[in-house]
Design a protein around this motif. Sequence first.
Motif, PDB file in Angstrom:
ATOM      1  N   VAL A   6       0.900  -1.234  -0.051  1.00 44.03           N
ATOM      2  CA  VAL A   6       0.042  -0.178   0.061  1.00 44.03           C
ATOM      3  C   VAL A   6       0.915   1.327   0.090  1.00 44.03           C
ATOM      4  O   VAL A   6       0.498   2.473  -0.641  1.00 44.03           O
ATOM      5  N   ALA A   7       1.955   1.173   0.564  1.00 40.44           N
ATOM      6  CA  ALA A   7       2.832   2.345   0.762  1.00 40.44           C
ATOM      7  C   ALA A   7       3.482   2.797  -0.488  1.00 40.44           C
ATOM      8  O   ALA A   7       3.424   3.916  -1.127  1.00 40.44           O
ATOM      9  N   PHE A   8       4.079   1.836  -1.346  1.00 44.70           N
ATOM     10  CA  PHE A   8       4.484   1.846  -2.986  1.00 44.70           C
ATOM     11  C   PHE A   8       3.192   2.459  -3.619  1.00 44.70           C
ATOM     12  O   PHE A   8       3.540   3.230  -4.388  1.00 44.70           O
ATOM     13  N   GLN A   9       2.108   1.854  -3.448  1.00 42.24           N
ATOM     14  CA  GLN A   9       0.878   2.451  -4.305  1.00 42.24           C
ATOM     15  C   GLN A   9       0.542   3.624  -4.128  1.00 42.24           C
ATOM     16  O   GLN A   9       0.341   4.590  -5.191  1.00 42.24           O
ATOM     17  N   THR A  10       0.719   4.262  -2.851  1.00 40.71           N
ATOM     18  CA  THR A  10       0.545   5.726  -2.558  1.00 40.71           C
ATOM     19  C   THR A  10       1.504   6.476  -3.166  1.00 40.71           C
ATOM     20  O   THR A  10       1.186   7.619  -3.668  1.00 40.71           O
ATOM     21  N   TYR A  11       2.668   5.918  -2.780  1.00 41.11           N
ATOM     22  CA  TYR A  11       3.927   6.872  -3.364  1.00 41.11           C
ATOM     23  C   TYR A  11       3.733   6.890  -4.997  1.00 41.11           C
ATOM     24  O   TYR A  11       3.963   8.057  -5.687  1.00 41.11           O
ATOM     25  N   SER A  16       1.993   9.890  -9.959  1.00 45.60           N
ATOM     26  CA  SER A  16       1.364  10.102 -11.011  1.00 45.60           C
ATOM     27  C   SER A  16       0.551  11.220 -11.057  1.00 45.60           C
ATOM     28  O   SER A  16       0.322  12.008 -12.027  1.00 45.60           O
ATOM     29  N   LEU A  17       0.293  11.783 -10.055  1.00 43.95           N
ATOM     30  CA  LEU A  17      -0.467  13.295  -9.633  1.00 43.95           C
ATOM     31  C   LEU A  17       0.558  14.292 -10.286  1.00 43.95           C
ATOM     32  O   LEU A  17      -0.105  15.134 -10.986  1.00 43.95           O
ATOM     33  N   LEU A  64       6.900   1.877 -16.882  1.00 44.21           N
ATOM     34  CA  LEU A  64       7.984   1.016 -16.531  1.00 44.21           C
ATOM     35  C   LEU A  64       8.677   0.958 -15.549  1.00 44.21           C
ATOM     36  O   LEU A  64       9.351  -0.027 -15.068  1.00 44.21           O
ATOM     37  N   LEU A  65       9.136   2.340 -14.993  1.00 47.95           N
ATOM     38  CA  LEU A  65       9.917   2.512 -14.123  1.00 47.95           C
ATOM     39  C   LEU A  65       9.299   2.171 -12.464  1.00 47.95           C
ATOM     40  O   LEU A  65      10.086   1.910 -11.697  1.00 47.95           O
ATOM     41  N   THR A  66       8.159   2.562 -12.640  1.00 49.52           N
ATOM     42  CA  THR A  66       7.441   2.479 -11.296  1.00 49.52           C
ATOM     43  C   THR A  66       6.979   1.128 -11.130  1.00 49.52           C
ATOM     44  O   THR A  66       6.876   0.486 -10.030  1.00 49.52           O
ATOM     45  N   VAL A  67       5.840   0.434 -11.926  1.00 47.45           N
ATOM     46  CA  VAL A  67       5.297  -0.457 -11.646  1.00 47.45           C
ATOM     47  C   VAL A  67       5.601  -1.694 -12.572  1.00 47.45           C
ATOM     48  O   VAL A  67       4.922  -2.717 -12.940  1.00 47.45           O
ATOM     49  N   LYS A  68       6.904  -1.690 -13.052  1.00 50.93           N
ATOM     50  CA  LYS A  68       7.544  -2.688 -13.968  1.00 50.93           C
ATOM     51  C   LYS A  68       6.817  -3.092 -15.299  1.00 50.93           C
ATOM     52  O   LYS A  68       6.534  -4.069 -15.743  1.00 50.93           O
ATOM     53  N   ARG A  72      -1.508   0.045 -14.421  1.00 52.96           N
ATOM     54  CA  ARG A  72      -2.410   0.095 -13.320  1.00 52.96           C
ATOM     55  C   ARG A  72      -3.483   1.238 -13.260  1.00 52.96           C
ATOM     56  O   ARG A  72      -3.024   2.252 -13.611  1.00 52.96           O
ATOM     57  N   SER A  73      -4.628   0.932 -12.953  1.00 54.75           N
ATOM     58  CA  SER A  73      -5.627   1.723 -13.148  1.00 54.75           C
ATOM     59  C   SER A  73      -5.402   3.016 -12.313  1.00 54.75           C
ATOM     60  O   SER A  73      -5.802   4.272 -12.691  1.00 54.75           O
ATOM     61  N   PHE A  74      -4.949   3.004 -11.269  1.00 51.30           N
ATOM     62  CA  PHE A  74      -4.914   3.963 -10.119  1.00 51.30           C
ATOM     63  C   PHE A  74      -3.610   4.989 -11.014  1.00 51.30           C
ATOM     64  O   PHE A  74      -3.718   6.350 -10.225  1.00 51.30           O
TER      65      PHE A  74
END
Length: 167
Positions: A6-11, A16-17, A64-68, A72-74
Amino acid sequence: MGHIDVAFQTYTFLLSLCLGCAFCIVYDLLRAVRKFKLNSTVATFVTDVLFWHFAALVTYAFLLLTVKGQVRSFVIFGIFASFVTFRITLSRLVFTIFIKVLTIFDIILHTSSKFADRILSTINKSFKNLVFTCKKLLQRWVKLLYNCFKVSLKGKKGDRRGSRNQT
């Protein structure tokens, strides 16, 4: 698909914002340039197509850099939501600032080009005067072939000017 905490998803969502806001700033810069210099429908179409290709490539690199490379929809939602929010709220201010900065740059470039034109025309006149003076000095001190015979392209038959075969 792998698990992301969850912490990585929030980051990643916060990044992305920021990316969506950056996209809107770049888009406002392109709008300002279009309004300032390229005010036509074709220019609008071309710059929009180029911008969206740029945005797609940067988004792909971001994924590619963040979520390989996983879509991801978020992340997509964060980019889109921040772009739209920035466009509705702060875009007018940023656009106005860009227009003022471009106006200042245009004034500076216009003034410096006039100054450079004056300098180059002065150098050109000086160079022409130097060439003319050198030519006159050579004609005065050295007897050259072009000083002895005046050759014209339209000579009369039998005349020394322009005709070599004399009858």
